[in-house]
Design a protein around this motif. Structure first.
Motif, PDB file in Angstrom:
ATOM      1  N   ASN A   1     -45.822 -19.407   3.419  1.00  0.00           N
ATOM      2  CA  ASN A   1     -44.845 -19.569   2.340  1.00  0.00           C
ATOM      3  C   ASN A   1     -44.505 -18.243   1.666  1.00  0.00           C
ATOM      4  O   ASN A   1     -44.191 -18.197   0.479  1.00  0.00           O
ATOM      5  CB  ASN A   1     -45.352 -20.583   1.310  1.00  0.00           C
ATOM      6  CG  ASN A   1     -46.626 -20.126   0.604  1.00  0.00           C
ATOM      7  OD1 ASN A   1     -47.334 -19.255   1.080  1.00  0.00           O
ATOM      8  ND2 ASN A   1     -46.912 -20.743  -0.535  1.00  0.00           N
ATOM      9  N   HIS A   2     -44.549 -17.167   2.430  1.00  0.00           N
ATOM     10  CA  HIS A   2     -44.290 -15.846   1.868  1.00  0.00           C
ATOM     11  C   HIS A   2     -42.885 -15.747   1.290  1.00  0.00           C
ATOM     12  O   HIS A   2     -42.654 -15.050   0.287  1.00  0.00           O
ATOM     13  CB  HIS A   2     -44.501 -14.771   2.945  1.00  0.00           C
ATOM     14  CG  HIS A   2     -44.567 -13.380   2.400  1.00  0.00           C
ATOM     15  ND1 HIS A   2     -43.455 -12.587   2.245  1.00  0.00           N
ATOM     16  CD2 HIS A   2     -45.622 -12.640   1.946  1.00  0.00           C
ATOM     17  CE1 HIS A   2     -43.816 -11.416   1.743  1.00  0.00           C
ATOM     18  NE2 HIS A   2     -45.122 -11.424   1.545  1.00  0.00           N
ATOM     19  N   ALA A   3     -41.920 -16.448   1.901  1.00  0.00           N
ATOM     20  CA  ALA A   3     -40.541 -16.391   1.420  1.00  0.00           C
ATOM     21  C   ALA A   3     -40.384 -17.035   0.045  1.00  0.00           C
ATOM     22  O   ALA A   3     -39.374 -16.802  -0.637  1.00  0.00           O
ATOM     23  CB  ALA A   3     -39.618 -17.078   2.422  1.00  0.00           C
ATOM     24  N   ASP A   4     -41.364 -17.830  -0.376  1.00  0.00           N
ATOM     25  CA  ASP A   4     -41.278 -18.507  -1.675  1.00  0.00           C
ATOM     26  C   ASP A   4     -41.680 -17.611  -2.841  1.00  0.00           C
ATOM     27  O   ASP A   4     -41.421 -17.964  -4.000  1.00  0.00           O
ATOM     28  CB  ASP A   4     -42.171 -19.748  -1.686  1.00  0.00           C
ATOM     29  CG  ASP A   4     -41.729 -20.800  -0.683  1.00  0.00           C
ATOM     30  OD1 ASP A   4     -40.547 -20.772  -0.280  1.00  0.00           O
ATOM     31  OD2 ASP A   4     -42.571 -21.633  -0.293  1.00  0.00           O
ATOM     32  N   VAL A   5     -42.307 -16.494  -2.566  1.00  0.00           N
ATOM     33  CA  VAL A   5     -42.784 -15.620  -3.645  1.00  0.00           C
ATOM     34  C   VAL A   5     -41.590 -14.914  -4.273  1.00  0.00           C
ATOM     35  O   VAL A   5     -40.864 -14.183  -3.594  1.00  0.00           O
ATOM     36  CB  VAL A   5     -43.795 -14.589  -3.120  1.00  0.00           C
ATOM     37  CG1 VAL A   5     -44.292 -13.704  -4.265  1.00  0.00           C
ATOM     38  CG2 VAL A   5     -44.961 -15.276  -2.430  1.00  0.00           C
ATOM     39  N   PRO A   6     -41.366 -15.092  -5.563  1.00  0.00           N
ATOM     40  CA  PRO A   6     -40.200 -14.465  -6.214  1.00  0.00           C
ATOM     41  C   PRO A   6     -40.362 -12.952  -6.341  1.00  0.00           C
ATOM     42  O   PRO A   6     -41.473 -12.408  -6.283  1.00  0.00           O
ATOM     43  CB  PRO A   6     -40.165 -15.121  -7.599  1.00  0.00           C
ATOM     44  CG  PRO A   6     -41.104 -16.272  -7.535  1.00  0.00           C
ATOM     45  CD  PRO A   6     -42.125 -15.929  -6.488  1.00  0.00           C
ATOM     46  N   GLU A   7     -39.256 -12.279  -6.546  1.00  0.00           N
ATOM     47  CA  GLU A   7     -39.268 -10.858  -6.881  1.00  0.00           C
ATOM     48  C   GLU A   7     -39.500 -10.704  -8.381  1.00  0.00           C
ATOM     49  O   GLU A   7     -39.064 -11.531  -9.181  1.00  0.00           O
ATOM     50  CB  GLU A   7     -37.936 -10.213  -6.497  1.00  0.00           C
ATOM     51  CG  GLU A   7     -37.639 -10.217  -5.014  1.00  0.00           C
ATOM     52  CD  GLU A   7     -38.534  -9.253  -4.231  1.00  0.00           C
ATOM     53  OE1 GLU A   7     -39.061  -8.302  -4.853  1.00  0.00           O
ATOM     54  OE2 GLU A   7     -38.705  -9.454  -3.017  1.00  0.00           O
ATOM     55  N   GLY A   8     -40.195  -9.641  -8.749  1.00  0.00           N
ATOM     56  CA  GLY A   8     -40.405  -9.357 -10.163  1.00  0.00           C
ATOM     57  C   GLY A   8     -41.713  -9.929 -10.681  1.00  0.00           C
ATOM     58  O   GLY A   8     -42.130 -11.028 -10.287  1.00  0.00           O
TER      59      GLY A   8
END
Length: 278
Positions: A199-206
């Motif tokens: 689920n790496h794509a779920d980690v938000p930026e910032g």
């Protein structure tokens, strides 16, 4: 405070103890008690892109930042991640470390955990337990007059036997502190574990959005644990409050340590409601 309690949370990797017992550790520190997070390996295998000395240095820094956030202590040993074995040398080092810290309560992995390093740590703690009080073993460090209470972190593994919740702690009051502990382990909770779990794509930026994402993810896991230990929650906190508690940590008492009688339960887990625990 006079005669503070001493909590030793032992894990195989630098983030293990914070993940499973960060709330209890934060409660201990808030009450003026002492906490030591001890990782028996260097964490060098815990990443999909970074390895070796650079990752070891990063993970030790993360461990110290996490501990500093609640005023705890952190130690990261130099045993290679993914290669831990319950050798005599590691056992004796652990005996010395436990005797030096003199904990009232030790937390660690269950013996049936999925990870070989976790199982090795559990066995090392078990093998060290009785010997903590044997003066002829590691005589350079004074033996302990009493073996500490030893408890296992919660998990969902069913064999050879499922996790049994002897103690469940409501950690709602220190939830933000627990999230801060995990947030400090950036390499794990925002990089390696999301990659490993797909689920790496779920980690938000910032920093702020990803912390909120982590808090939400951990709340989901906590609710699932609360559902699994529902009966024990009710017996400890009563039916009204027990039904609404969902930010929790749970522990299983090991027979290798001192028994957890009612007095010891209230002393070592002082936020439990005294009239209902037992």
């Amino acid at each position: 405070m006079p005669n503070p309690l001493r909590l030793m949370a032992i894990g195989a990797h630098p983030d293990d103890a914070e993940y499973k017992a960060g709330g209890l550790a934060a409660l201990y520190r808030r009450m003026g008690h002492e906490v030591l997070f001890l990782s028996l390996t260097d964490g060098a295998a815990g990443h999909h892109q970074s390895h070796g000395p650079d990752l070891v240095a990063r993970r030790e820094l993360e461990a110290r930042r996490a501990a500093d956030s609640i005023g705890a202590h952190a130690q990261v040993w130099d045993n290679p991640d993914g290669q831990l074995e319950p050798t005599l040398a590691v056992r004796e080092r652990l005996i010395r470390a436990i005797r030096a810290f003199q904990p009232n309560l030790i937390l660690t992995h269950r013996p049936g955990d999925y990870h070989a390093d976790h199982r090795a740590v559990s066995l090392l703690v078990q093998d060290a337990a009785y010997l903590l009080g044997v003066p002829a073993v590691c005589p350079d460090v004074p033996h302990l007059p009493h073996v500490p209470v030893i408890a296992y972190y919660s998990d969902e593994f069913q064999r050879p036997y499922p996790f049994h919740a002897d103690v469940v702690i409501d950690i709602a009051d220190v939830w933000d502190a627990k999230v801060t502990l995990l947030d400090a382990h950036e390499s794990q909770f925002y990089e390696w574990l999301p990659f490993n779990q797909g689920n790496h794509a779920d980690v938000p930026e910032g920093a702020t959005p990803r912390r909120a994402w982590l808090s939400g993810l951990m709340e989901q896991l906590s609710r699932r644990l609360a559902d699994r230990v529902h009966d024990r929650l009710i017996s400890l906190y009563g039916p009204s409050f027990g039904r609404v508690v969902h930010l929790v940590e749970a522990f299983e008492i090991s027979e290798f340590g001192s028994p957890l009688d009612t007095d010891a339960m209230h002393r070592l887990f002082p936020t439990l409601p005294a009239p209902l625990a037992g």
